[in-house]
Motif scaffolding. Structure first.
Motif, PDB file in Angstrom:
ATOM      1  N   SER A   1      -0.327   0.243  -4.281  1.00  0.00           N
ATOM      2  CA  SER A   1      -1.754   0.578  -4.388  1.00  0.00           C
ATOM      3  C   SER A   1      -2.060   1.858  -3.607  1.00  0.00           C
ATOM      4  O   SER A   1      -1.455   2.132  -2.577  1.00  0.00           O
ATOM      5  CB  SER A   1      -2.608  -0.573  -3.872  1.00  0.00           C
ATOM      6  N   SER A   2      -3.040   2.592  -4.107  1.00  0.00           N
ATOM      7  CA  SER A   2      -3.400   3.860  -3.448  1.00  0.00           C
ATOM      8  C   SER A   2      -4.458   3.671  -2.379  1.00  0.00           C
ATOM      9  O   SER A   2      -5.039   2.609  -2.236  1.00  0.00           O
ATOM     10  CB  SER A   2      -3.913   4.853  -4.489  1.00  0.00           C
TER      11      SER A   2
ATOM     12  N   LYS B   1       4.962   5.294  -3.285  1.00  0.00           N
ATOM     13  CA  LYS B   1       3.836   5.979  -3.905  1.00  0.00           C
ATOM     14  C   LYS B   1       3.342   5.152  -5.089  1.00  0.00           C
ATOM     15  O   LYS B   1       4.111   4.381  -5.678  1.00  0.00           O
ATOM     16  CB  LYS B   1       4.277   7.359  -4.406  1.00  0.00           C
ATOM     17  N   PRO B   2       2.084   5.329  -5.492  1.00  0.00           N
ATOM     18  CA  PRO B   2       1.575   4.583  -6.660  1.00  0.00           C
ATOM     19  C   PRO B   2       2.438   4.806  -7.907  1.00  0.00           C
ATOM     20  O   PRO B   2       2.579   3.877  -8.714  1.00  0.00           O
ATOM     21  CB  PRO B   2       0.166   5.154  -6.838  1.00  0.00           C
TER      22      PRO B   2
ATOM     23  N   GLN C   1       0.834  -1.198   0.000  1.00  0.00           N
ATOM     24  CA  GLN C   1       0.000   0.000   0.000  1.00  0.00           C
ATOM     25  C   GLN C   1       0.871   1.250   0.000  1.00  0.00           C
ATOM     26  O   GLN C   1       2.021   1.220   0.455  1.00  0.00           O
ATOM     27  CB  GLN C   1      -0.910   0.010   1.231  1.00  0.00           C
ATOM     28  N   ALA C   2       0.310   2.332  -0.491  1.00  0.00           N
ATOM     29  CA  ALA C   2       1.020   3.604  -0.474  1.00  0.00           C
ATOM     30  C   ALA C   2       1.473   3.934   0.939  1.00  0.00           C
ATOM     31  O   ALA C   2       0.722   3.739   1.905  1.00  0.00           O
ATOM     32  CB  ALA C   2       0.124   4.708  -1.018  1.00  0.00           C
TER      33      ALA C   2
END
Length: 121
Positions: A120-121, A86-87, A13-14
């Protein structure tokens, strides 16, 4: 036969972290510069970070302060610690090494097989 073997990619995850490793195997006289490139879909392969045999480093502007490259010369291994992901860091990451195989005199570029990093954001 000299080759580079990568490990450590995955889905995160971000804001999370991942650590990539790349080990050069085979009979190697010396490892010069080692580094990491990445390639996102539809984009060119770009340098992310590089480290010389003496430990000098250089980074892509967008990863400065978030990624750290290091190496273990005794193991001919390079690492990429990626924090605050970050994405837009999503890409296939490729290890690169400028190696002099045993019995030769000239450095030869080698590439790893690539490892997917998805943020992922």
């Amino acid at each position: 036969q000299v080759q580079l073997v990568e490990s450590g990619g995955g889905l995160v995850q971000a804001g999370g972290s991942l650590r990539l490793s790349c080990a050069a195997s085979g009979s190697i006289y010396r490892a010069n510069a080692m580094g990491w490139y990445r390639q996102a879909p539809g984009k060119q392969r770009d340098l992310v970070a590089v480290i010389t045999s003496g430990g000098s480093t250089n980074y892509k502007d967008s990863v400065k302060g978030r990624f750290t490259i290091s190496r273990d010369n005794a193991k001919n291994t390079v690492y990429l610690q990626m924090d605050s992901l970050k994405p837009e860091d999503t890409a296939v990451y490729y290890c690169y090494a400028d190696l002099i195989p045993s019995g030769t005199y000239w450095p030869t570029p080698y590439w790893g097989q690539g490892t997917q990093v998805t943020v992922s954001s």
